[in-house]
Design an enzyme around this catalytic site. Structure first.
Site, PDB file in Angstrom:
ATOM      1  N   SER A  55      13.312  22.470  23.090  1.00  0.00           N
ATOM      2  CA  SER A  55      12.496  21.803  23.927  1.00  0.00           C
ATOM      3  C   SER A  55      12.892  20.313  23.842  1.00  0.00           C
ATOM      4  O   SER A  55      13.300  19.665  22.852  1.00  0.00           O
ATOM      5  CB  SER A  55      10.986  21.825  23.705  1.00  0.00           C
ATOM      6  OG  SER A  55      10.250  20.703  23.763  1.00  0.00           O
ATOM      7  N   LYS A  56      12.734  19.667  25.184  1.00  0.00           N
ATOM      8  CA  LYS A  56      12.924  18.437  25.290  1.00  0.00           C
ATOM      9  C   LYS A  56      12.121  17.414  24.296  1.00  0.00           C
ATOM     10  O   LYS A  56      12.551  16.413  23.898  1.00  0.00           O
ATOM     11  CB  LYS A  56      12.518  17.935  26.896  1.00  0.00           C
ATOM     12  CG  LYS A  56      13.084  16.938  27.230  1.00  0.00           C
ATOM     13  CD  LYS A  56      12.747  16.950  29.013  1.00  0.00           C
ATOM     14  CE  LYS A  56      11.849  16.144  29.357  1.00  0.00           C
ATOM     15  NZ  LYS A  56      10.709  16.443  30.355  1.00  0.00           N
ATOM     16  N   ARG A  57      11.173  17.942  23.765  1.00  0.00           N
ATOM     17  CA  ARG A  57      10.238  17.134  22.877  1.00  0.00           C
ATOM     18  C   ARG A  57      11.094  17.054  21.528  1.00  0.00           C
ATOM     19  O   ARG A  57      10.675  16.177  20.661  1.00  0.00           O
ATOM     20  CB  ARG A  57       8.886  18.202  22.393  1.00  0.00           C
ATOM     21  CG  ARG A  57       7.907  17.986  23.522  1.00  0.00           C
ATOM     22  CD  ARG A  57       6.749  18.911  23.345  1.00  0.00           C
ATOM     23  NE  ARG A  57       6.003  19.109  24.325  1.00  0.00           N
ATOM     24  CZ  ARG A  57       5.210  18.032  25.078  1.00  0.00           C
ATOM     25  NH1 ARG A  57       5.176  17.191  24.417  1.00  0.00           N
ATOM     26  NH2 ARG A  57       4.782  18.589  25.998  1.00  0.00           N
ATOM     27  N   LYS A  88      13.914  15.678  21.179  1.00  0.00           N
ATOM     28  CA  LYS A  88      14.511  14.631  21.168  1.00  0.00           C
ATOM     29  C   LYS A  88      13.529  13.509  20.833  1.00  0.00           C
ATOM     30  O   LYS A  88      13.647  12.694  19.985  1.00  0.00           O
ATOM     31  CB  LYS A  88      14.985  14.308  22.432  1.00  0.00           C
ATOM     32  CG  LYS A  88      16.112  15.209  23.082  1.00  0.00           C
ATOM     33  CD  LYS A  88      16.556  14.993  24.449  1.00  0.00           C
ATOM     34  CE  LYS A  88      17.579  15.812  25.008  1.00  0.00           C
ATOM     35  NZ  LYS A  88      18.079  15.378  26.294  1.00  0.00           N
TER      36      LYS A  88
END
Ligand code: GLU
Length: 549
Positions: free
Chosen positions: A257-259, A261
């Site tokens: 997930s983008k999380r 990052k």
């Protein structure tokens, strides 16, 4: 079997995730390998999440990967076709007509329940320990005239499908069969109160009208299939063949997930005890809000700017991240295919042509695929080092033009070619040479020297020290006329012969440190030639004075 028609139908809510790219790739390969067609449709009926820019991003990402579509939005020579428009937001009239027909036939009905009413019924069911199922009997009992009066008065209403209480068996080419008991699917919404169709309605209508024979998509939609089948029955549509692909996860099984990052950025910022954002990255107010809320996310550009300023690489999640990191599209496709499918016989490296010929749903696995970045990097490295030098130079130039315009502007085409040629063999990605050679394009006065053991060893070792060699070389280099790599090699080689027992390394390493600030650079003579005489001398003089020469 007639030629299959597959489709990729993304909701453009951001950037194309690797999981979506793999779905598109599998759909593409399945259709193209069987003489069929692959179609692209943009499911942009969710007003809140869709954006035009995101749709274009999806098209660009697919085209970059080499996943071309026969029908769909027009982009880069792909698309067009007679079943459009291919943006669902442009098909609203059509949906409206079909919805009205369903209502007229008594297969669907208007429902005026308010959000508060629905919530209280849900809470009641929960308190009584029952699974909540929507009960539409009161709405279905409303006289037609009353429905019309309330609609004319502008009362918000949704349209729901009357779902017959019957068991439903989903046949899935990958996951097998599953039967849902009667009553499991309640009367779901076909049209929202804002007038837009739901995903369920639009997907079924479009798959039918666009002649889709095989619905191949992500596993998260498996349970939706039952709804789609009931709607197909109500509409009298064909039943496409279904196949659902398992998800792609991080090696530890967590969602990619983008999380991830934000997690890494937050950890780096906290570890380094940074309280203010590095200049030009994130505005202070955004920064404070982001640091204060561990679920907050930076947007794509902010995250990249911050990572660059911190000198770290973010975990790639979207196709665009991989492109930015310098992966080759053909390697991404090859590697993605192996996440969930294999051609057998231990074959791991293949191209799109091979994929087309061999891809088969029977060899798609049911379990989640673990995304192994180290393996991807090694695939990329093999592909880069295996390509002809001119091709590397060409692709590195295109990468630099897209992602490092300031770097490119500082070098002449010939200098760039020399740098790329010298970097080819040691490059694992197209991006590496730009990251590791920042020293080449910075102002001479900005260069700073790392104070590491290896730097000190190169400059301050026992006599004759590296610094001593630099001092002795300065007048020689000042007098040097021909600044090409071979001429420099001859001149500096002669110096090493005379003053360093022929050991070129003893002279090359201090030179490298002197002009780059660290101990890693492309081959030293290429480096000096690219820098040019003036910069080389300016840096060496600064180095000598910085280390007390
Ligand atoms: N629009 C859906 C999504 O992006 C895909 C729908 C489908 O493939 O049926 O998840």
């Amino acid at each position: 079997m007639t030629a299959p028609v597959t489709r990729f139908a993304p909701s453009p809510s951001g950037h194309l995730h690797v999981g979506g790219a793999r779905t598109a790739l599998f759909c593409w390969a399945f259709a193209r390998g069987r003489g069929g067609r692959f179609l692209l449709r943009i499911e942009d009926t969710d007003q809140k999440r869709s954006s035009g820019a995101a749709s274009v991003g999806f098209l660009k990402d697919l085209a970059w990967l080499g996943i071309d579509w026969d029908e769909g939005p027009e982009h880069a020579g792909c698309g067009g076709g007679s079943n459009g428009p291919y943006f669902q937001s442009e098909r609203l009239d059509l949906y409206g007509r079909i919805l009205r027909q369903l209502v007229d036939e008594g297969k669907a009905y208007y429902a005026f329940d308010t959000a508060a009413e629905l919530e209280s019924r849900r809470a009641e069911a929960k308190a009584a320990g029952r699974a909540y199922r929507y009960d539409g009997s009161s709405q279905m009992a409303l006289p037609k005239a009353e429905v019309e009066r309330r609609l004319a008065a502008g009362e918000p209403a949704v349209i729901r499908l009357k779902c017959p209480p019957q068991p439903i068996t989903i046949k899935d080419e990958i996951l097998g069969e599953a039967t849902l008991p009667a009553g499991e699917v309640d009367d779901f919404v076909l049209r929202k109160a804002d007038g837009f169709p739901t995903y369920h309605f639009a997907v079924v209508v479009d798959d039918e009208l666009m002649g889709v024979t095989h619905v191949l998509r992500a596993q998260e939609h498996f349970n939706n299939t039952a709804k789609h089948m009931l709607l197909q029955d109500a509409l009298g549509c064909r039943r496409p063949t279904y196949g659902h692909f398992s998800i792609i996860t991080n090696p530890d099984g967590s969602k990619m997930s983008k999380r991830d990052k934000d997690k890494l950025l937050r950890k780096t910022v906290t570890d380094r005890k940074l309280t203010a954002p590095p200049a030009g990255t994130v505005p202070q107010a955004r920064w404070d809000a982001w640091l204060g809320d561990k679920n907050a996310q930076l947007d794509f550009e902010e995250a990249n700017a911050l990572a660059d300023a911190l000198g770290i690489s973010l975990p790639e999640i979207n196709v665009d991240d991989f492109r930015r990191s310098g992966y080759l599209p053909e390697v991404i496709c090859n590697f993605l295919a192996l996440n969930g499918w294999s051609p057998g016989n231990d074959i791991e490296k293949f191209d799109m042509q091979f994929m087309k010929e061999r891809f088969d749903l029977k060899r798609v696995v049911k379990t989640p695929a673990k995304f192994d970045r180290a393996k991807l990097l090694s695939f990329n490295c093999d592909a880069i080092t295996g390509m002809p030098r001119e091709e590397f130079v060409r692709r590195a130039r295109a990468h630099g033009t897209g992602f490092h315009p300031a770097f490119m502007a500082r070098l002449t085409p010939a200098q760039f070619e020399q740098l790329a040629g010298a970097s080819h063999e040691r490059s694992k990605t197209l991006d590496e040479m730009f990251r590791s050679n920042r020293f080449l394009t910075m102002a001479d006065a900005e260069l700073a020297w790392e104070r590491t053991k290896s730097v000190e060893k190169a400059l301050l070792g026992p006599e004759p020290s590296g610094l001593g060699h630099l001092k002795a070389l300065l007048p020689l280099l000042e007098a040097q006329g021909d600044w090409s790599a071979p001429a420099l090699e001859a001149a500096i080689g002669a110096y090493a012969q005379a003053h360093a027992e022929g050991n070129l390394g003893k002279v090359a390493q201090p030179l490298r440190v002197g002009v780059s600030g660290g101990t890693v650079s492309p081959p030293i003579f290429d480096t000096l030639a690219i820098l040019g005489k003036e910069s080389t001398l300016a840096r060496l003089r600064r180095c000598v004075s910085a280390f007390g020469g």
